[in-house]
Motif scaffolding. Structure first.
Motif, short mmCIF file in Angstrom:
data_model
loop_
_atom_site.label_atom_id
_atom_site.label_comp_id
_atom_site.label_asym_id
_atom_site.label_seq_id
_atom_site.Cartn_x
_atom_site.Cartn_y
_atom_site.Cartn_z
N CYS A 162 0.78 -1.20 -0.07
CA CYS A 162 0.12 -0.17 0.21
C CYS A 162 0.68 1.27 0.12
N LEU A 163 1.94 1.32 0.92
CA LEU A 163 2.87 2.37 0.79
C LEU A 163 3.68 2.58 -0.34
N ASP A 164 3.93 1.55 -0.95
CA ASP A 164 4.73 1.53 -2.26
C ASP A 164 3.92 2.08 -3.23
N ARG A 165 2.53 2.04 -3.31
CA ARG A 165 1.56 2.57 -4.12
C ARG A 165 1.33 4.05 -3.92
N GLY A 166 1.99 4.37 -2.77
CA GLY A 166 1.67 6.03 -2.52
C GLY A 166 0.23 6.21 -1.47
N GLU A 167 -0.18 5.02 -1.18
CA GLU A 167 -1.43 5.23 -0.29
C GLU A 167 -1.15 5.57 1.17
N VAL A 168 -2.11 5.67 1.79
CA VAL A 168 -2.36 6.18 3.46
C VAL A 168 -2.50 4.61 4.00
N VAL A 169 -1.74 4.64 5.07
CA VAL A 169 -1.91 3.36 5.78
C VAL A 169 -2.05 3.89 7.55
N GLY A 170 -3.11 3.87 8.21
CA GLY A 170 -3.32 4.23 9.45
C GLY A 170 -3.08 3.23 10.54
N ILE A 171 -2.58 3.46 11.34
CA ILE A 171 -2.17 2.42 12.51
C ILE A 171 -2.70 3.14 13.98
N LEU A 172 -3.44 2.28 14.68
CA LEU A 172 -3.42 2.86 16.12
C LEU A 172 -2.42 2.29 17.00
N ALA A 173 -1.83 3.26 17.19
CA ALA A 173 -0.39 3.11 17.73
C ALA A 173 -0.26 3.18 19.34
N ASP A 174 -1.36 3.11 19.89
CA ASP A 174 -1.26 3.11 21.35
C ASP A 174 -1.59 2.00 22.11
N ARG A 175 -1.85 0.89 21.36
CA ARG A 175 -2.04 -0.31 22.00
C ARG A 175 -0.93 -1.32 21.35
N VAL A 176 -0.65 -2.44 22.27
CA VAL A 176 0.28 -3.47 22.14
C VAL A 176 -0.52 -4.80 21.53
N TYR A 177 -0.06 -5.42 20.50
CA TYR A 177 -1.11 -6.38 20.06
C TYR A 177 0.16 -7.59 20.03
N GLY A 178 -0.41 -8.70 20.70
CA GLY A 178 0.58 -10.22 20.61
C GLY A 178 1.93 -9.86 21.33
N ASP A 179 2.80 -10.42 20.67
CA ASP A 179 4.16 -10.51 21.09
C ASP A 179 5.02 -9.38 20.29
N GLU A 180 4.54 -8.43 19.68
CA GLU A 180 5.27 -7.52 18.95
C GLU A 180 6.16 -6.71 19.90
N PRO A 181 7.48 -6.32 19.36
CA PRO A 181 8.40 -5.67 20.17
C PRO A 181 7.81 -4.21 20.73
N THR A 182 8.05 -4.15 21.86
CA THR A 182 7.75 -2.76 22.68
C THR A 182 8.60 -2.05 23.25
N HIS A 183 8.57 -0.97 23.96
CA HIS A 183 9.32 -0.20 24.64
C HIS A 183 8.57 0.59 25.53
N SER A 184 9.00 0.77 26.73
CA SER A 184 8.29 1.45 28.00
C SER A 184 8.72 2.81 28.14
N LEU A 185 7.93 3.90 28.09
CA LEU A 185 8.06 5.09 28.16
C LEU A 185 7.14 5.88 29.22
N PRO A 186 7.64 6.85 29.98
CA PRO A 186 6.62 7.54 30.89
C PRO A 186 5.27 8.23 30.05
N PHE A 187 4.37 7.97 30.74
CA PHE A 187 2.96 8.37 30.05
C PHE A 187 1.94 8.84 31.30
N LEU A 188 1.81 10.24 31.28
CA LEU A 188 0.95 10.63 32.31
C LEU A 188 1.57 10.30 33.57
N GLY A 189 2.89 10.18 33.95
CA GLY A 189 3.48 10.12 35.13
C GLY A 189 3.68 8.90 35.51
N GLN A 190 3.41 7.72 34.58
CA GLN A 190 3.62 6.41 35.10
C GLN A 190 4.05 5.80 33.73
#
Length: 291
Positions: free
Chosen positions: A183-211
């Motif tokens: 989709c991106l190679d064709r110049g399209e838009v790809v939307g991702i809801l990036a505030d949740r973690v799904y399955g065993d994908e790689p993650t990183h912890s960061l402070p968010f609203l104090g924790q």
């Protein structure tokens, strides 16, 4: 996201949802918003996880304890955005007044010809993105999401004669990420809801609203691989029939050698700022920090 949240069954019968959708289309939005008051009260009384999670979030976002009226308003705003999906999917966008802020940020990203990764969240209504796409028929929008075949609302909204304002790329299926790249190679838009973690994908912890909270690194890996620019977008409910779509630039190009954590930090900072200014638009009704 937390397994207990995913495991919860959707509340509400298909008959009740059909009735609400019919009323929305025939009786009008004003009548249905009045009906949302007792519906929100029902969930306030019978959904303790959502109620407690709302109280915790609102206290963190606003810096003071949340009263019962605050939590009720939180649930009512969520119910309102669900109602407004009916109008968006059925071509009734005139029932809503939508303001678009910083739209040029999005079009500047698209000019690069590498498509665009739009990082959304469960802050506001992501369906609002269809307003932008609807005004530009040549614009193709794809949304990567977890598709639950038992989701009554989605099944009813996508009945014959109606259509979503975007194409859906299901998460967790063979070839999903290859489809995103195409989709991106064709110049399209790809939307991702990036505030949740799904399955065993790689993650990183960061402070968010104090924790500390966990966030996915997958969108940034996609940006590195494809070279697509990254933009954040929020479809925020502003009261009455008012919505605001807000774009903010993140990265025109993510260097393959760059730190994914550093790029992620920019997204989390924007998410936190928007959550503080529009707290009732937060629709993660579970223990976000301990998920």
């Amino acid at each position: 996201m937390s397994s207990p949240w995913r495991a919860q069954r959707e509340r509400g019968s298909r008959t009740a949802l059909r009735l609400i959708i019919w009323l929305a289309l025939h009786a009008g939005r004003r009548v249905c918003r009045v009906l949302l008051l007792p519906i929100s009260a029902y969930f306030f009384l019978t959904a303790p996880l959502a109620r407690r999670s709302s109280q915790v979030f609102l206290q963190r976002a606003r810096g003071r304890p949340a009263r019962w009226r605050d939590t009720f308003k939180h649930l009512f705003v969520f119910a309102t955005t669900l109602l407004d999906r009916v109008y968006l999917v059925n071509g009734r966008r005139r029932d809503l007044a939508v303001k678009i802020s910083h739209e040029q940020v999005f079009w500047d990203a698209m000019q690069a010809g590498r498509g665009c990764l739009l990082l959304g969240s469960h802050l506001g209504s992501f369906e609002m993105l269809g307003i932008v796409g609807g005004e530009h028929p040549q614009l193709v929008i794809n949304v990567v999401m977890h598709v639950d075949d038992s989701a009554n609302m989605r099944q009813l909204l996508t009945r014959p004669g109606s259509e979503l304002p975007y194409r859906v790329i299901p998460l967790g299926q063979p070839g999903s990420m290859l489809q995103v790249k195409e989709c991106l190679d064709r110049g399209e838009v790809v939307g991702i809801l990036a505030d949740r973690v799904y399955g065993d994908e790689p993650t990183h912890s960061l402070p968010f609203l104090g924790q500390s909270a966990r966030f996915s690194l997958s969108p940034w890996r996609l940006a590195q691989i494809t070279g697509a620019p990254v933009v954040t977008v929020f479809g925020l409910f502003r009261g009455g029939r008012q919505y605001e779509i807000v774009f903010e630039a993140l990265a025109q190009h993510v260097d393959p050698g760059a730190s994914l954590q550093q790029n992620l930090q920019g997204y989390v900072a924007i998410l936190e700022r928007q959550a503080r200014t529009s707290p009732y638009n937060w629709f993660n009704f579970y223990d976000y920090w301990n998920a």
